[in-house]
Motif scaffolding. Structure first.
Motif, PDB file in Angstrom:
ATOM      1  N   VAL A 231       0.762  -1.274   0.025  1.00 52.65           N
ATOM      2  CA  VAL A 231       0.112   0.063  -0.113  1.00 52.65           C
ATOM      3  C   VAL A 231       0.897   1.053  -0.141  1.00 52.65           C
ATOM      4  CG1 VAL A 231      -0.347   0.116   2.454  1.00 52.65           C
ATOM      5  CG2 VAL A 231      -1.778   1.257   1.262  1.00 52.65           C
ATOM      6  N   ILE A 232       0.439   2.405  -0.587  1.00 54.15           N
ATOM      7  CA  ILE A 232       0.890   3.794  -0.654  1.00 54.15           C
ATOM      8  C   ILE A 232       0.113   4.765   0.015  1.00 54.15           C
ATOM      9  CG2 ILE A 232       2.125   5.493  -1.897  1.00 54.15           C
ATOM     10  CD1 ILE A 232       2.650   3.600  -4.065  1.00 54.15           C
ATOM     11  N   PHE A 233       0.422   5.172   0.959  1.00 54.51           N
ATOM     12  CA  PHE A 233      -0.377   6.326   1.833  1.00 54.51           C
ATOM     13  C   PHE A 233       0.034   7.633   1.218  1.00 54.51           C
ATOM     14  CE2 PHE A 233      -0.004   2.731   4.796  1.00 54.51           C
ATOM     15  CZ  PHE A 233      -1.205   2.830   5.317  1.00 54.51           C
ATOM     16  N   LEU A 234      -1.072   8.659   1.221  1.00 50.45           N
ATOM     17  CA  LEU A 234      -0.990   9.928   0.891  1.00 50.45           C
ATOM     18  C   LEU A 234      -1.891  10.813   1.706  1.00 50.45           C
ATOM     19  CD1 LEU A 234      -2.143  11.031  -2.665  1.00 50.45           C
ATOM     20  CD2 LEU A 234      -2.500   8.816  -1.632  1.00 50.45           C
ATOM     21  N   GLY A 235      -1.622  11.979   1.628  1.00 54.29           N
ATOM     22  CA  GLY A 235      -2.727  12.983   2.401  1.00 54.29           C
ATOM     23  C   GLY A 235      -2.202  13.252   3.878  1.00 54.29           C
ATOM     24  N   ASP A 236      -2.878  14.530   4.218  1.00 56.37           N
ATOM     25  CA  ASP A 236      -2.469  15.257   5.418  1.00 56.37           C
ATOM     26  C   ASP A 236      -2.413  14.440   6.731  1.00 56.37           C
ATOM     27  OD1 ASP A 236      -5.026  15.448   6.570  1.00 56.37           O
ATOM     28  OD2 ASP A 236      -5.324  17.131   5.317  1.00 56.37           O
ATOM     29  N   GLY A 237      -3.180  13.060   6.589  1.00 50.79           N
ATOM     30  CA  GLY A 237      -3.141  12.322   7.699  1.00 50.79           C
ATOM     31  C   GLY A 237      -1.840  11.531   7.881  1.00 50.79           C
ATOM     32  N   VAL A 238      -1.191  11.536   6.870  1.00 48.05           N
ATOM     33  CA  VAL A 238       0.245  10.600   6.996  1.00 48.05           C
ATOM     34  C   VAL A 238       1.146  11.139   8.109  1.00 48.05           C
ATOM     35  CG1 VAL A 238       2.419  10.091   6.028  1.00 48.05           C
ATOM     36  CG2 VAL A 238       0.117   9.832   4.737  1.00 48.05           C
TER      37      VAL A 238
ATOM     38  N   TYR B 243      -0.431   9.896  11.699  1.00 49.61           N
ATOM     39  CA  TYR B 243      -0.652   8.760  11.945  1.00 49.61           C
ATOM     40  C   TYR B 243       0.419   7.685  11.324  1.00 49.61           C
ATOM     41  CZ  TYR B 243      -5.270  10.263  13.430  1.00 49.61           C
ATOM     42  OH  TYR B 243      -6.329  11.003  14.012  1.00 49.61           O
ATOM     43  N   ARG B 244       1.543   8.310  11.019  1.00 51.24           N
ATOM     44  CA  ARG B 244       2.646   7.378  10.338  1.00 51.24           C
ATOM     45  C   ARG B 244       3.145   6.534  11.324  1.00 51.24           C
ATOM     46  NH1 ARG B 244       7.052   8.622   6.738  1.00 51.24           N
ATOM     47  NH2 ARG B 244       6.156  10.672   6.243  1.00 51.24           N
ATOM     48  N   ASN B 245       3.223   6.649  12.581  1.00 49.67           N
ATOM     49  CA  ASN B 245       3.767   5.649  13.442  1.00 49.67           C
ATOM     50  C   ASN B 245       2.774   4.806  13.847  1.00 49.67           C
ATOM     51  OD1 ASN B 245       6.228   6.997  13.660  1.00 49.67           O
ATOM     52  ND2 ASN B 245       5.717   8.336  15.475  1.00 49.67           N
ATOM     53  N   VAL B 246       1.350   5.096  13.760  1.00 52.15           N
ATOM     54  CA  VAL B 246       0.457   4.164  14.062  1.00 52.15           C
ATOM     55  C   VAL B 246       0.453   3.081  13.009  1.00 52.15           C
ATOM     56  CG1 VAL B 246      -2.092   3.730  14.237  1.00 52.15           C
ATOM     57  CG2 VAL B 246      -1.050   5.814  15.126  1.00 52.15           C
ATOM     58  N   PHE B 247       0.525   3.726  11.547  1.00 56.20           N
ATOM     59  CA  PHE B 247       0.694   2.516  10.325  1.00 56.20           C
ATOM     60  C   PHE B 247       1.936   1.609  10.705  1.00 56.20           C
ATOM     61  CE2 PHE B 247      -1.639   6.144   8.122  1.00 56.20           C
ATOM     62  CZ  PHE B 247      -3.115   5.360   8.403  1.00 56.20           C
ATOM     63  N   LYS B 248       3.210   2.224  10.950  1.00 55.09           N
ATOM     64  CA  LYS B 248       4.241   1.486  10.986  1.00 55.09           C
ATOM     65  C   LYS B 248       4.185   0.554  12.079  1.00 55.09           C
ATOM     66  CE  LYS B 248       7.396   5.002   9.788  1.00 55.09           C
ATOM     67  NZ  LYS B 248       8.801   5.891  10.292  1.00 55.09           N
ATOM     68  N   GLU B 249       3.582   0.677  13.355  1.00 55.76           N
ATOM     69  CA  GLU B 249       3.000  -0.111  14.314  1.00 55.76           C
ATOM     70  C   GLU B 249       2.279  -1.355  14.014  1.00 55.76           C
ATOM     71  OE1 GLU B 249       1.296  -0.453  18.706  1.00 55.76           O
ATOM     72  OE2 GLU B 249       2.148   1.390  17.872  1.00 55.76           O
ATOM     73  N   LEU B 250       1.093  -1.021  13.290  1.00 59.71           N
ATOM     74  CA  LEU B 250       0.002  -1.976  12.988  1.00 59.71           C
ATOM     75  C   LEU B 250       0.179  -2.551  11.692  1.00 59.71           C
ATOM     76  CD1 LEU B 250      -2.852   0.161  14.298  1.00 59.71           C
ATOM     77  CD2 LEU B 250      -1.722  -1.893  15.538  1.00 59.71           C
ATOM     78  N   LEU B 251       0.677  -2.102  10.584  1.00 51.10           N
ATOM     79  CA  LEU B 251       0.570  -2.807   9.529  1.00 51.10           C
ATOM     80  C   LEU B 251       1.543  -4.097   9.267  1.00 51.10           C
ATOM     81  CD1 LEU B 251       0.580   0.200   6.675  1.00 51.10           C
ATOM     82  CD2 LEU B 251      -1.292  -1.265   7.512  1.00 51.10           C
ATOM     83  N   GLN B 252       0.805  -5.139   8.536  1.00 49.36           N
ATOM     84  CA  GLN B 252       1.355  -6.314   8.265  1.00 49.36           C
ATOM     85  C   GLN B 252       1.939  -6.401   6.826  1.00 49.36           C
ATOM     86  OE1 GLN B 252      -1.226  -9.069   9.953  1.00 49.36           O
ATOM     87  NE2 GLN B 252      -1.320  -8.095  11.923  1.00 49.36           N
ATOM     88  N   VAL B 253       1.651  -5.487   6.162  1.00 50.24           N
ATOM     89  CA  VAL B 253       1.961  -5.556   4.572  1.00 50.24           C
ATOM     90  C   VAL B 253       2.936  -4.660   4.347  1.00 50.24           C
ATOM     91  CG1 VAL B 253      -0.537  -6.533   3.958  1.00 50.24           C
ATOM     92  CG2 VAL B 253      -0.190  -3.936   3.959  1.00 50.24           C
ATOM     93  N   PRO B 254       3.743  -4.526   3.096  1.00 54.84           N
ATOM     94  CA  PRO B 254       4.819  -3.758   2.784  1.00 54.84           C
ATOM     95  C   PRO B 254       3.949  -2.356   2.430  1.00 54.84           C
ATOM     96  CG  PRO B 254       5.006  -5.822   1.448  1.00 54.84           C
ATOM     97  CD  PRO B 254       3.940  -5.864   2.169  1.00 54.84           C
TER      98      PRO B 254
END
Length: 258
Positions: free
Chosen positions: A162-169, A172-183
């Protein structure tokens, strides 16, 4: 087809003018000024720079939400006013769809995220599929408001990079790093915020499909209540609970709580 596009749904204010498949002009700012200070001056600057006769505009494409309540109201009022004055119809483009369009042709799962406060995001999941020599945007999850943890779970279920974009990045960048199990990865600054050019491209598709609305009928799509509306609802609910309990302003308990 001549399309004027506006996006004031987030921190970025953006105006674009497109003729057929040519992006003639785009003006975007991501600074401290409010959209009420920037949007119309930006539009006027484009008008003067490219000698644009606004009466020749066929469609006004506008980022219709979700997003900032104030920003959406400013964009909506501007688009409606122009539409009524010019006799042009509006293309109400979903904000999150337009963000995904920034990554045209990408073969990864695309996830725009806009900060909606209270640990929630405005988001969606998108892919591009080859179709008649170009790529068509497909929503795997249509735009919605979700808790960020729930979004991470949905992404993990896809099993796709997945690729993220937007002002939420950045929020919540650290939340995604902690929770994501996909590249995963994050889009660069050149394409990670709202662009009126993307709104214009989708607006052209809406026009070809006959998905236009009259200026008087257009209304933004907020997806959630504003903070003021939530606070008013919570206050009304608290008042109802006090009434059920027999607590009134004149009672001893009411005076103590007041």
């Amino acid at each position: 087809m001549k399309i004027l596009a506006l996006d004031s749904s987030g921190l970025v204010a953006s105006v674009a003018y497109m003729e057929d498949d040519t992006l003639v002009a785009e003006y975007s700012t991501n600074y401290k000024k409010t959209h009420s200070q920037t949007l119309l001056p930006m539009l006027d600057e484009i008008r003067k720079m490219v000698e644009l006769d606004l009466s020749g505009v066929d469609v006004i494409a506008v980022a219709a939400g979700p997003g900032s309540f104030t920003g959406l109201r400013i964009g909506s009022a501007t688009a409606k006013g122009l539409g009524l004055a010019l006799g042009a119809k509006l293309a109400a483009v979903p904000t999150v769809d337009a963000l995904a369009m920034n990554l045209y042709g990408c073969d990864k799962l695309i996830c725009p995220v806009m900060d909606a406060r209270r640990s929630q995001v405005y988001t969606g999941l998108y892919t591009f599929e080859k179709q008649d020599g170009s790529y068509a945007l497909h929503a795997q999850l249509t735009q919605c408001a979700l808790p960020v943890q729930e979004l991470a779970g949905k992404i993990n279920e896809t099993g796709r990079e997945v690729i993220f974009l937007g002002d939420g990045v950045p929020v919540y960048r650290n939340v995604f790093k902690e929770l994501l199990q996909v590249p995963y990865s994050f889009a660069p600054a050149s394409c990670n915020r709202q662009r009126a050019a993307s709104v214009a491209v989708l607006g052209a598709e809406y026009a070809k499909a006959g998905k236009l609305v009259g200026a008087d009928a257009f209304a933004p799509e907020y997806l959630r209540m504003s903070q003021a509306e939530r606070e008013r609802m919570e206050a009304n609910e608290a008042e109802r609970e006090r009434m059920k309990a027999g607590i009134t302003p004149g009672s001893a308990e009411g005076k103590k709580n007041g």
